[in-house]
Motif scaffolding. Structure first.
Motif, short mmCIF file in Angstrom:
data_model
loop_
_atom_site.label_atom_id
_atom_site.label_comp_id
_atom_site.label_asym_id
_atom_site.label_seq_id
_atom_site.Cartn_x
_atom_site.Cartn_y
_atom_site.Cartn_z
N UNK A 24 0.84 -1.20 0.00
CA UNK A 24 0.00 0.00 0.00
C UNK A 24 0.87 1.25 0.00
N UNK A 25 0.54 2.23 -0.83
CA UNK A 25 1.32 3.48 -0.81
C UNK A 25 0.81 4.49 0.23
N UNK A 26 -0.30 4.16 0.89
CA UNK A 26 -0.93 5.14 1.80
C UNK A 26 -0.18 5.24 3.13
N UNK A 27 -0.42 6.37 3.83
CA UNK A 27 0.20 6.59 5.14
C UNK A 27 -0.74 6.21 6.28
N UNK A 28 -2.05 6.35 6.01
CA UNK A 28 -3.03 6.25 7.09
C UNK A 28 -4.16 5.32 6.72
N UNK A 29 -4.60 4.53 7.71
CA UNK A 29 -5.88 3.85 7.58
C UNK A 29 -6.82 4.61 8.51
N UNK A 30 -7.70 5.42 7.93
CA UNK A 30 -8.47 6.35 8.76
C UNK A 30 -9.70 5.69 9.37
N UNK A 31 -10.35 6.44 10.22
CA UNK A 31 -11.62 6.02 10.80
C UNK A 31 -12.59 5.63 9.68
N UNK A 32 -13.29 4.52 9.88
CA UNK A 32 -14.35 4.07 8.95
C UNK A 32 -13.81 3.74 7.55
N UNK A 33 -12.55 3.35 7.47
CA UNK A 33 -11.95 3.06 6.16
C UNK A 33 -12.72 1.99 5.39
N UNK A 34 -13.34 1.07 6.14
CA UNK A 34 -14.02 -0.06 5.48
C UNK A 34 -15.52 -0.01 5.66
N UNK A 35 -16.03 1.18 5.91
CA UNK A 35 -17.45 1.33 6.23
C UNK A 35 -18.34 0.72 5.13
#
Ligand SMILES: *[C@@H]1O[C@H](CO)[C@@H](O)[C@H](O)[C@H]1NC(C)=O
Ligand SMILES: *[C@@H]1O[C@H](CO)[C@@H](O)[C@H](O)[C@H]1NC(C)=O
Ligand SMILES: *[C@@H]1O[C@H](CO)[C@@H](O)[C@H](O)[C@H]1NC(C)=O
Ligand SMILES: *[C@@H]1O[C@H](CO)[C@@H](O)[C@H](O)[C@H]1NC(C)=O
Ligand SMILES: *[C@@H]1O[C@H](CO)[C@@H](O)[C@H](O)[C@H]1NC(C)=O
Length: 330
Positions: A60-71
Motif C-alpha cells: 500500500x502506498x498510503x500513510x493512514x488507515x483512517x476512521x471508517x476506512x471499510x465502512x
C-alpha cells in the motif's frame, strides 16, 4: 490449459514485456476494488460491495488507515494488510462495526508506529487478529472488540518496540475463551492484572528475549491458562498466584528461571518441559497424577535434587544456578 503453455513458450518476448506490464499490474494489486490508495494519503474502501468477502492489501502506498476506512463492507470476512512500508498510522474506529469480519492480519509494516485506541471496535465475529512485525510502541488496544467467538486467537509477534503488557490489556476483547500468542516482542514487563477478565486457553510468551518481570498478580482475575509457554525468556520467576489451572508448562531455554513456585501450586499440571535438572526436582514425587507425568526421566537427576538446598515449608524451592544446563525434555 493450452493457452497457458503457449503463452509461456516465447520466453524472450515475455521478458521484454515485463518492464512495461509489471508496474501497472502491481499498481492494481496494491489497490484492489473498491479501495482508493492515494500515495501518502488515506485508504478508503467504501461499501457495500456484494460478494466481497476477502480484502488483501499489499504494498500500500498510503500513510493512514483512517476512521471508517471499510465502512459498509458488510460481507467482508477477512482483511489482510501487509508488506506496506508507507503505512504509519491506523486511526480510531478504522475497523468499526464490521459484523461479518472474522480475521484481521496486519503484518510486515515496519513504519506503522501508531494504532490508536479504539482502532478495533465492535467486531462481534472476530476470531483471529494478528499484528506482527510492525513499529508500534504500545500493545494495541483490543478492549473494544467485544467478540463472542469461542477460542479467539490474538497473535502479537515480532513487534520489537512494545515493552509492556499493562493491566487489563485484554479485557473486553472476547467474552468466551482466548489463545494469546505473544511471541518475539520487545516485552520487558508484564504488569499486575494484565490478563484480568479473560478466559485463557493458552498463553504463549516464548521468545520475548527481554522479558524479565512478570508481576506476582499478573494472573489475577483470569480463568486459566491451561497452557503456559515461557521458553526463551529472561523470566527469573513465575507468579505464585494463578498456577492452578496450568496443565502444560513449557520453559525451554529459560536460563534465568532459577526457582519455581512449589509444586503444590501446580495442582493440575500434566506435562512440563523445563530447562534445568533442578527444575525437574521440583516436580519429583508428586503425590497424585504420577501416571500422567512424563517425568520419569528426571528420576535420574535425584542425586542433584538431594544436593539442592531446600527448606521444608518454604513457598519457593531454592535451586542452585550453577547446575549444568541440561535440558529436561520430557
Ligand atoms: C454477512 O454476509 C452475508 C453474505 O455473505 C450477508 O447476507 C449478511 O447480511 C452479512 N451480515 C451483515 C450483518 O451484514
Ligand atoms: C458472550 O456474548 C454473547 C453475545 O452477547 C452471548 O450470547 C454469550 O452467551 C456470551 N458468552 C458468555 C460466556 O458470557
Ligand atoms: C479486573 O477486572 C474487573 C472486571 O472484569 C474490574 O472490575 C476490576 O476493576 C479489574 N481489576 C483491576 C485491578 O484492574
Ligand atoms: C491422567 O490419568 C488419569 C488416571 O490416572 C486418566 O484417566 C487420564 O486419562 C490421564 N490423562 C492424560 C492426559 O494422560
Ligand atoms: C536412568 O538411568 C538408568 C541407568 O543409567 C537407565 O537404565 C534408565 O533407563 C534411566 N531412566 C530413564 C527414565 O531415562
Amino acid at each position: 490449459m493450452g493457452w497457458r503453455s503457449s503463452a509461456l513458450r516465447p520466453l524472450p518476448g515475455l521478458l521484454l514485456l515485463l518492464p512495461l506490464s509489471l508496474p501497472r499490474a502491481l499498481r492494481e494489486a496494491h489497490c484492489p476494488e473498491p479501495c482508493s490508495c492515494p500515495p501518502d494519503g488515506a485508504l478508503r474502501c467504501p461499501g457495500p460491495r456484494a460478494g466481497l468477502t476477502r480484502l488483501s492489501l499489499t504494498y500500500l502506498p498510503v500513510k493512514v488507515i483512517p476512521s471508517q476506512a471499510f465502512r459498509g463492507l458488510n460481507e467482508v470476512v477477512k482483511i489482510e494488510i501487509s508488506q506496506s512500508d508507507s503505512l504509519e498510522k491506523i486511526e480510531a474506529n478504522a475497523f468499526d462495526n464490521l459484523l461479518n469480519l472474522s480475521e484481521i492480519l496486519i503484518q510486515n509494516t515496519k513504519n506503522l508506529l501508531y494504532i490508536e485506541p479504539g482502532a478495533f471496535t465492535s467486531l462481534p465475529r472476530l476470531k483471529y487478529l494478528s499484528i506482527c512485525n510492525t513499529g508500534i510502541r504500545k500493545l494495541p488496544d483490543v478492549t473494544k472488540i467485544f467478540s463472542s467467538e469461542f477460542n479467539f486467537i490474538l497473535e502479537i509477534c515480532d513487534n520489537l518496540h512494545i515493552t509492556t503488557i499493562p493491566g487489563n490489556a485484554f479485557q473486553g476483547m472476547n467474552n468466551e475463551s482466548i489463545t494469546l500468542k505473544l511471541y518475539g516482542n520487545g516485552f520487558e514487563e508484564i504488569q499486575s492484572h494484565a490478563f484480568n477478565g479473560t478466559t485463557l486457553i493458552s498463553l504463549e510468551l516464548k521468545q520475548n528475549a527481554h522479558l524479565e518481570k512478570m508481576h506476582n498478580g499478573a494472573f489475577r482475575g483470569v480463568t486459566g491458562p491451561s497452557i503456559l509457554d515461557i521458553s526463551s525468556t529472561k523470566l527469573q520467576s513465575l507468579p505464585s498466584y494463578g498456577l492452578e489451572s496450568i496443565q502444560t508448562l513449557i520453559a525451554t531455554s529459560s536460563y534465568s528461571l532459577k526457582k519455581l513456585p512449589s509444586r503444590e501450586k501446580f495442582t493440575n499440571l500434566l506435562d512440563a518441559t523445563l530447562t534445568y535438572p533442578s527444575h525437574c526436582c521440583a516436580f519429583r514425587n508428586l503425590p497424585t497424577r504420577e501416571q500422567n507425568f512424563s517425568f520419569s526421566i528426571f528420576e535420574n537427576f535425584s542425586k542433584q535434587c538431594e544436593n539442592t538446598a531446600r527448606k521444608p515449608n518454604d513457598e519457593m524451592l531454592l535451586l542452585h544456578g550453577a547446575l549444568s544446563v541440561a535440558h529436561c525434555f520430557s
